[in-house]
Structures are given as C-alpha cells and as structure tokens.
Scaffold this active site. Structure first.
Site, PDB file in Angstrom:
ATOM      1  N   SER A 133     -26.005  -8.056 -15.827  1.00 36.71           N
ATOM      2  CA  SER A 133     -26.193  -6.842 -16.076  1.00 36.71           C
ATOM      3  C   SER A 133     -24.953  -6.569 -16.980  1.00 36.71           C
ATOM      4  CB  SER A 133     -26.172  -6.095 -14.893  1.00 36.71           C
ATOM      5  OG  SER A 133     -25.787  -4.671 -15.339  1.00 36.71           O
ATOM      6  N   TYR A 147     -22.630  -3.514  -6.531  1.00 33.19           N
ATOM      7  CA  TYR A 147     -23.664  -3.971  -7.742  1.00 33.19           C
ATOM      8  C   TYR A 147     -22.855  -4.714  -8.827  1.00 33.19           C
ATOM      9  CZ  TYR A 147     -27.383  -4.318 -10.940  1.00 33.19           C
ATOM     10  OH  TYR A 147     -28.292  -4.450 -11.993  1.00 33.19           O
TER      11      TYR A 147
HETATM   12  N1  LIG Z   1     -33.389  -2.146 -14.764  1.00 27.29           N
HETATM   13  C1  LIG Z   1     -32.093  -1.994 -15.125  1.00 27.29           C
HETATM   14  O1  LIG Z   1     -31.876  -0.965 -15.612  1.00 27.29           O
HETATM   15  C2  LIG Z   1     -31.257  -3.355 -15.107  1.00 27.29           C
HETATM   16  C3  LIG Z   1     -30.094  -3.247 -15.940  1.00 27.29           C
HETATM   17  C4  LIG Z   1     -29.238  -4.754 -15.779  1.00 27.29           C
HETATM   18  C5  LIG Z   1     -29.725  -5.678 -15.137  1.00 27.29           C
HETATM   19  N2  LIG Z   1     -31.054  -5.481 -14.196  1.00 27.29           N
HETATM   20  C6  LIG Z   1     -31.143  -6.793 -13.549  1.00 27.29           C
HETATM   21  O2  LIG Z   1     -32.470  -7.330 -13.929  1.00 27.29           O
HETATM   22  C7  LIG Z   1     -32.961  -7.926 -12.828  1.00 27.29           C
HETATM   23  C8  LIG Z   1     -34.344  -7.382 -12.590  1.00 27.29           C
HETATM   24  O3  LIG Z   1     -34.535  -6.013 -12.255  1.00 27.29           O
HETATM   25  P1  LIG Z   1     -35.534  -4.877 -12.925  1.00 27.29           P
HETATM   26  O4  LIG Z   1     -34.648  -3.976 -13.586  1.00 27.29           O
HETATM   27  O5  LIG Z   1     -36.621  -5.769 -13.251  1.00 27.29           O
HETATM   28  O6  LIG Z   1     -36.004  -4.378 -11.254  1.00 27.29           O
HETATM   29  P2  LIG Z   1     -37.479  -4.225 -10.635  1.00 27.29           P
HETATM   30  O7  LIG Z   1     -38.493  -3.694 -11.539  1.00 27.29           O
HETATM   31  O8  LIG Z   1     -37.307  -3.399  -9.258  1.00 27.29           O
HETATM   32  O9  LIG Z   1     -37.438  -5.768 -10.265  1.00 27.29           O
HETATM   33  C9  LIG Z   1     -36.960  -6.623  -9.212  1.00 27.29           C
HETATM   34  C10 LIG Z   1     -37.513  -7.717  -9.121  1.00 27.29           C
HETATM   35  O10 LIG Z   1     -36.706  -8.556  -8.061  1.00 27.29           O
HETATM   36  C11 LIG Z   1     -37.730  -8.854  -7.088  1.00 27.29           C
HETATM   37  N3  LIG Z   1     -36.929  -9.079  -5.870  1.00 27.29           N
HETATM   38  C12 LIG Z   1     -35.929  -8.028  -5.182  1.00 27.29           C
HETATM   39  N4  LIG Z   1     -35.573  -8.538  -4.068  1.00 27.29           N
HETATM   40  C13 LIG Z   1     -36.226  -9.759  -3.783  1.00 27.29           C
HETATM   41  C14 LIG Z   1     -36.110 -10.761  -2.900  1.00 27.29           C
HETATM   42  N5  LIG Z   1     -35.468 -10.491  -1.465  1.00 27.29           N
HETATM   43  N6  LIG Z   1     -36.720 -11.775  -2.949  1.00 27.29           N
HETATM   44  C15 LIG Z   1     -37.643 -12.244  -3.947  1.00 27.29           C
HETATM   45  N7  LIG Z   1     -37.853 -11.507  -5.234  1.00 27.29           N
HETATM   46  C16 LIG Z   1     -37.045 -10.154  -5.014  1.00 27.29           C
HETATM   47  C17 LIG Z   1     -38.764  -7.977  -6.937  1.00 27.29           C
HETATM   48  O11 LIG Z   1     -40.013  -8.480  -6.402  1.00 27.29           O
HETATM   49  P3  LIG Z   1     -40.533  -8.338  -4.930  1.00 27.29           P
HETATM   50  O12 LIG Z   1     -40.014  -6.612  -4.780  1.00 27.29           O
HETATM   51  O13 LIG Z   1     -41.806  -8.283  -5.135  1.00 27.29           O
HETATM   52  O14 LIG Z   1     -40.013  -9.098  -3.910  1.00 27.29           O
HETATM   53  C18 LIG Z   1     -38.915  -7.639  -8.422  1.00 27.29           C
HETATM   54  O15 LIG Z   1     -39.878  -8.332  -8.997  1.00 27.29           O
HETATM   55  C19 LIG Z   1     -32.085  -7.511 -11.545  1.00 27.29           C
HETATM   56  O16 LIG Z   1     -31.282  -8.773 -11.189  1.00 27.29           O
HETATM   57  C20 LIG Z   1     -31.297  -6.357 -12.173  1.00 27.29           C
HETATM   58  O17 LIG Z   1     -30.150  -6.410 -11.434  1.00 27.29           O
HETATM   59  C21 LIG Z   1     -31.762  -4.611 -14.146  1.00 27.29           C
END
Ligand SMILES: NC(=O)c1ccc[n+]([C@@H]2O[C@H](COP(=O)([O-])OP(=O)(O)OC[C@H]3O[C@@H](n4cnc5c(N)ncnc54)[C@H](OP(=O)(O)O)[C@@H]3O)[C@@H](O)[C@H]2O)c1
Length: 253
Positions: A133, A147
C-alpha cells in the site's frame, strides 16, 4: 513458461480485478480466498481456465495448506493480495483484530513468498506481486498504526528479496504494489471511508499487472499518488506523521 497464476484475495476488489486481467492475458488462474461463492461466481465469469481454492490465510495452516494444494500446478505468477485494515486509536482497536491483520498481511505474505520464491528459483522463472500500500511507503499512519506497519514490512521484505534475486541473476522477479485509495470492500471491512478520491480496482489492477511484467520494484498507480509518495520521502518524518494522521481522521465515519 507455464502460464498459471495464483491470486490470493480473489473474491473481491483488487485481487478479483487482477485475476480478470491475468485471465485475459491467457493465464490459467487459481482463485484463493475464504468466500467460495464469490470465487465460483468469478470463475464462471472468466472465459479462460480457472480453479477455486478456499483458504483462511490468517492461519499458518491455511497458508501451508494452500501451497500444498497448488504446488504441483506449475504456478509461475503469485499475487499475494489478501489483506485488510482497521481504523481507530491504537488502544481502542481490539488486539485480536490486529493480530489477525498481522497474520494475514504479513505472515501469510512472508510464508507464501518464501515457499514460491524457492520453487521459482529452482525453475528459474516466475513473478511475485506483493500487494502492499502507499501506507507502506510512509513514516506511519496514526489511527491505522498496525495497518501501516504491516504494509511497511511488505515493502521492506519485497525490496530486499528483489535485490537478492538480482544479485544472483535469477530469472525471478518480485514487485510491491503500493496503491493509495482504491474503491473496493476495504472500507467496509476497515470501518472507514476515504477522505480523498479513490481509483477503481480495475485501474489499480491494470497498473499492477503492467508494472509486474515490466519488472518494476515499486508500483504506485495514479499520478497523484506517485507525487504524494515522492513528496513523503523528502518531507520530515514528524510532518508526514501529522499529515497522515489528519488524513486518517477524515476517514473515520
Ligand atoms: N482498497 C484500498 O484502498 C487499498 C489501498 C492499498 C492497498 N490495499 C490492499 O489491497 C489488498 C486487497 O484489498 P482490497 O482493497 O481489494 O479489499 P477487499 O475488497 O476487502 O478484498 C480483500 C480480499 O482479501 C481476502 N481476504 C481477507 N482476509 C483473508 C483471509 N484471512 N484469508 C484469505 N483471504 C482473505 C478477501 O477474501 P475473503 O473475505 O473472501 O476471504 C478479499 O478477497 C489488501 O492487501 C489491502 O491492504 C487496498
């Protein structure tokens, strides 16, 4: 090169979009997360070949079990994307939530990177994308302390492993994806709302996949975020913490 990609956190957001992009580039995709119905829905939607594997990456057994299930499938691209955040004062966020966050955002990424990088070195081919991130590029983030710390770990680990791979001339590449706000289910899970404009998960995924195959070390999607990341390197640490804290405050509901 074999064309199978493993994507963790493929049931939603950035992971789902990266899976779609890799599938359209001709990869067979292995979709991993906890929510089976979501993964199956995506598999149905994809034109190319795919496989669904349910796993809980907040446990060590979940990580090793995922590896065991796919290790003979000639995976050549690993996307370590599963992760989540939580907002609030450090003393108020439940310890259990933070430990699960560390297990998912740090330990799972560490375990899977270790297991696959060994296989990739042996096969002399492979790509790993660790989804960190922009938080991981900053001095810290008051109100999202744990985080930010988890993402700093991912950036640091990825940079060091990248250099080791280069030094030994391995045909294996590792990148860290460092997006700013992206419109996904992240906020719902973290209990916050974005204070600044978010990019779409599709835009983020496109930049991620292009950057990975271009062999960039740090991939920051969006020009605004690139400028902020560069600025944060020259501004004094105390100032970055103050501004980051103000930004997080605006995210609290
Ligand atoms: N959105 C943002 O603004 C942002 C910015 C920078 C970085 N990120 C990073 O991008 C990545 C993806 O996040 P996103 O924004 O796409 O959020 P999201 O839509 O909430 O997706 C998160 C994904 O992680 C999976 N996950 C969470 N806990 C898990 C576990 N214990 N075991 C297996 N899978 C798990 C969830 O699947 P299930 O719930 O089905 O398990 C889901 O597919 C994360 O690492 C986040 O920190 C996000």
């Amino acid at each position: 090169m074999s064309k199978t990609a493993l994507i963790t956190g493929a049931s939603s957001g950035i992971g789902r979009e990266i899976a779609k992009q890799l599938s359209s580039r001709g990869f067979r995709v292995i979709l991993a997360a906890r929510r089976k119905d979501r993964l199956e829905e995506l598999a149905e939607e994809l034109e190319g070949e795919s496989r669904v594997v349910t796993c809980d990456l907040s446990t060590r057994e979940g990580c090793f079990d995922l590896y065991e299930q796919v290790k003979d499938e000639r995976v050549s691209v690993l996307i370590n994307n599963a992760g989540f955040g939580a907002i609030g004062n450090f003393e108020e966020i439940p310890l259990e939530t933070e430990l699960r966050m560390i297990d998912t955002n740090v330990t799972a990424v560490h375990i899977l990177t270790k297991l696959f990088v060994k296989d990739f070195i042996k096969a002399d081919r492979g790509y790993i994308l660790n989804v960190a991130s922009s938080a991981g590029l900053m001095a810290g983030g008051p109100l999202m302390a744990a985080y930010y710390a988890t993402k700093a770990y991912v950036v640091s680990l990825t940079g060091s492993v990248n250099r080791e791979l280069k030094n030994k001339g391995a045909n294996v590449h590792i990148s860290a994806l460092c997006p700013g706000p992206v419109d996904t289910e992240f906020n719902e899970v973290a209990g916050c709302e974005f204070g600044v404009g978010a990019i779409s998960a599709e835009e983020c995924a496109r930049a991620a996949v292009e950057g990975l195959f271009r062999k960039s070390l740090i991939i920051v999607p969006g020009t605004g975020m690139k400028a902020a990341a560069t600025l944060s390197k020259i501004v004094p640490r105390e100032m970055v913490l103050k501004v980051a804290g103000e930004m997080q405050k605006r995210k609290t509901k």
